[in-house]
Design an enzyme around this catalytic site. Structure first.
Site, mmCIF file in Angstrom:
data_model
loop_
_atom_site.group_PDB
_atom_site.id
_atom_site.type_symbol
_atom_site.label_atom_id
_atom_site.label_comp_id
_atom_site.label_asym_id
_atom_site.label_seq_id
_atom_site.Cartn_x
_atom_site.Cartn_y
_atom_site.Cartn_z
ATOM 1 N N TYR A 139 0.849 -1.209 0.000
ATOM 2 C CA TYR A 139 0.000 0.000 0.000
ATOM 3 C C TYR A 139 0.883 1.257 0.000
ATOM 4 O O TYR A 139 0.692 2.161 -0.816
ATOM 5 C CB TYR A 139 -0.898 -0.042 1.239
ATOM 6 C CG TYR A 139 -1.667 1.218 1.552
ATOM 7 C CD1 TYR A 139 -2.695 1.660 0.724
ATOM 8 C CD2 TYR A 139 -1.398 1.955 2.714
ATOM 9 C CE1 TYR A 139 -3.421 2.808 1.036
ATOM 10 C CE2 TYR A 139 -2.121 3.088 3.028
ATOM 11 C CZ TYR A 139 -3.131 3.518 2.191
ATOM 12 O OH TYR A 139 -3.855 4.653 2.507
ATOM 13 N N LYS A 143 1.283 4.153 -2.822
ATOM 14 C CA LYS A 143 1.019 5.572 -2.543
ATOM 15 C C LYS A 143 2.239 6.429 -2.901
ATOM 16 O O LYS A 143 2.108 7.524 -3.438
ATOM 17 C CB LYS A 143 0.653 5.765 -1.065
ATOM 18 C CG LYS A 143 -0.749 5.265 -0.722
ATOM 19 C CD LYS A 143 -1.817 6.146 -1.343
ATOM 20 C CE LYS A 143 -3.204 5.582 -1.205
ATOM 21 N NZ LYS A 143 -4.217 6.330 -1.949
HETATM 22 P P1 NAD Z 1 -11.827 2.422 2.351
HETATM 23 O O1 NAD Z 1 -11.084 1.143 2.263
HETATM 24 O O2 NAD Z 1 -12.754 2.644 3.477
HETATM 25 O O3 NAD Z 1 -12.655 2.649 1.014
HETATM 26 C C1 NAD Z 1 -12.090 2.423 -0.253
HETATM 27 C C2 NAD Z 1 -13.225 2.252 -1.241
HETATM 28 O O4 NAD Z 1 -12.637 1.955 -2.515
HETATM 29 C C3 NAD Z 1 -14.154 1.072 -0.889
HETATM 30 O O5 NAD Z 1 -15.488 1.534 -0.791
HETATM 31 C C4 NAD Z 1 -13.971 0.096 -2.042
HETATM 32 O O6 NAD Z 1 -15.158 -0.566 -2.436
HETATM 33 C C5 NAD Z 1 -13.486 1.027 -3.156
HETATM 34 N N1 NAD Z 1 -12.749 0.316 -4.203
HETATM 35 C C6 NAD Z 1 -11.825 -0.663 -4.061
HETATM 36 N N2 NAD Z 1 -11.431 -1.088 -5.273
HETATM 37 C C7 NAD Z 1 -12.103 -0.339 -6.190
HETATM 38 C C8 NAD Z 1 -12.135 -0.311 -7.608
HETATM 39 N N3 NAD Z 1 -11.401 -1.155 -8.337
HETATM 40 N N4 NAD Z 1 -12.939 0.576 -8.205
HETATM 41 C C9 NAD Z 1 -13.721 1.425 -7.482
HETATM 42 N N5 NAD Z 1 -13.745 1.432 -6.142
HETATM 43 C C10 NAD Z 1 -12.955 0.553 -5.510
HETATM 44 O O7 NAD Z 1 -10.757 3.595 2.257
HETATM 45 P P2 NAD Z 1 -10.866 5.073 2.859
HETATM 46 O O8 NAD Z 1 -10.396 4.995 4.250
HETATM 47 O O9 NAD Z 1 -12.172 5.662 2.549
HETATM 48 O O10 NAD Z 1 -9.717 5.794 2.037
HETATM 49 C C11 NAD Z 1 -9.990 6.637 0.943
HETATM 50 C C12 NAD Z 1 -8.661 7.129 0.387
HETATM 51 O O11 NAD Z 1 -7.987 7.852 1.410
HETATM 52 C C13 NAD Z 1 -7.718 6.007 -0.043
HETATM 53 O O12 NAD Z 1 -7.013 6.411 -1.178
HETATM 54 C C14 NAD Z 1 -6.775 5.871 1.120
HETATM 55 O O13 NAD Z 1 -5.517 5.409 0.718
HETATM 56 C C15 NAD Z 1 -6.700 7.295 1.612
HETATM 57 N N6 NAD Z 1 -6.311 7.376 3.022
HETATM 58 C C16 NAD Z 1 -7.203 7.000 3.998
HETATM 59 C C17 NAD Z 1 -6.805 7.043 5.317
HETATM 60 C C18 NAD Z 1 -7.721 6.628 6.425
HETATM 61 O O14 NAD Z 1 -7.291 6.595 7.600
HETATM 62 N N7 NAD Z 1 -8.976 6.274 6.147
HETATM 63 C C19 NAD Z 1 -5.521 7.500 5.649
HETATM 64 C C20 NAD Z 1 -4.639 7.832 4.635
HETATM 65 C C21 NAD Z 1 -5.064 7.795 3.318
HETATM 66 C C1 AKB Z 2 -4.129 2.637 6.879
HETATM 67 O O1 AKB Z 2 -3.950 2.413 8.094
HETATM 68 O O2 AKB Z 2 -3.807 1.859 5.962
HETATM 69 C C2 AKB Z 2 -4.725 3.980 6.490
HETATM 70 C C3 AKB Z 2 -3.647 4.946 6.220
HETATM 71 C C4 AKB Z 2 -2.975 5.634 7.328
HETATM 72 O O3 AKB Z 2 -3.310 5.161 5.091
HETATM 73 N N1 AKB Z 2 -5.603 4.397 7.527
#
Ligand code: NAD
Ligand code: AKB
Length: 316
Positions: A139, A143
């Protein structure tokens, strides 16, 4: 008003960012998409797999999209279960979005990055904007590569792609989807519903975190900043708070005095230990005026309040 497309909109971030963006830009102007139909979409939504190049293109044309928030991804812990598939979704999905955006003249793209780009060779405290980046999860690798691709598309084609290295996100109205920082959301639900929690990180593993309200505000502030203010086209460091499981446990205990915690660390503690403890986000503060509003005590108070527990009451 811009017409905005969200990919991966059913996830932890998307499901709260949709109403936030709709409030600001109008319900009809925010199109929510994900792999499966969204429950309670409350506005325009569609099914979209970001690996389907022609599908992405036709949705953008169908809804006459101006901006894309590309949230679809597989996160750190889940990603380790199938590294090649994770790489495919995270990389090919992003490359489809970037190339189609270039081709169709999309005005702005948001591509979230993460503290997962850091690795154990990175400076652990007050991590600078441009430290050594040797991520140790698939992951994090995706990124970090994604940050370079977005920088490339900006430098080479002038595509206005903007990005934040989010810390772990914590909110009360959506559940996390397979990350390492998920414990910091789960702990609230178990504290309230069960009065006890078994944590998959060690008690002293410190990570940077952010309350969802701050994360959504930061995202929109970044996207609305004048183009000349955006000096970093890989991804901005962003900080709000840092804490260990023991520290958040003690803070929750102030509201739920009988709450108990056990520690049973698994592979996710190794991932967390390869990340950093705090980041220097002075570039975001200087370039587009970032400032957090929630620290650990304020976030815990708000989480517990919104999870329908009266502040200062206990679970017994
Ligand atoms: P999540 O895992 O909750 O949601 C990801 C969504 O992507 C899911 O609903 C899934 O169905 C969808 N998905 C997966 N494969 C797919 C595809 N091929 N086509 C379309 N949709 C698809 O993730 P999140 O926490 O909502 O994160 C959103 C973004 O923010 C991501 O890019 C993640 O890397 C980034 N991010 C999140 C966090 C966090 O703590 N939540 C932290 C850092 C970065
Ligand atoms: C994870 O734990 O993978 C996410 C992130 C920090 O990107 N919440």
């Amino acid at each position: 008003m811009p017409k905005i497309l969200l990919t991966g909109a059913g996830g932890q971030l998307g499901s709260v960012l949709i109403p936030y963006l709709r409030e600001k830009y109008g319900i009809e102007n925010v199109i929510a998409t994900d792999l499966k139909p969204l429950k309670n979409a409350s506005g325009p939504s569609d099914v979209l797999d970001v690996l389907d190049y022609e599908g992405v293109k036709s949705i953008i044309q169908k809804y006459e999209i101006d901006q894309i928030y590309h949230l679809a991804a597989i996160l750190s812990a889940k990603g380790e279960q199938d590294p090649r598939f994770t790489w495919k979704v995270n990389m090919d999905g992003l490359l489809n979005i970037l190339e189609i955006s270039r081709e169709l003249g999309i005005e702005k793209v948001f591509n979230p990055s993460s503290i997962a780009v850091f690795g154990s060779k990175t400076q652990k405290e007050n991590t600078p904007q441009n430290p050594i980046l040797i991520p140790e999860t698939i992951y994090g690798m995706s990124k970090e590569a994604g940050e370079n691709w977005t920088n490339y598309y900006y430098q080479k084609y002038g595509l206005d792609v903007r990005s934040i290295r989010y810390p772990g996100l914590i909110g009360y109205n959506s559940l996390p989807g397979g990350g390492t920082t998920d414990y910091a959301v789960e702990i609230f639900h178990d504290a309230i519903n069960k009065g006890k929690y078994t944590c998959f990180l060690n008690s002293d593993t410190v990570l940077p975190m952010m309350y969802m309200q701050d994360a959504m505000r930061a995202t929109v502030e970044l996207m609305e900043a004048p183009i000349e203010d955006i000096k970093i086209r890989t991804s901005y460091n962003l900080a709000a708070m840092s804490f260990s499981p023991e520290q958040i446990f003690l803070e929750i205990k102030k509201y739920l005095p009988k709450f108990k915690i056990k520690y049973k660390a698994d592979f996710r503690d190794e991932i967390a230990k390869s990340w950093v403890e705090s980041v220097d986000d002075s570039a975001a503060r200087k370039d587009w005026g970032w400032k957090e509003t929630y620290d650990l005590p304020r976030m815990v108070k708000d989480m517990i309040y919104n999870l329908r527990i009266e502040p200062h009451s206990s679970s017994d």
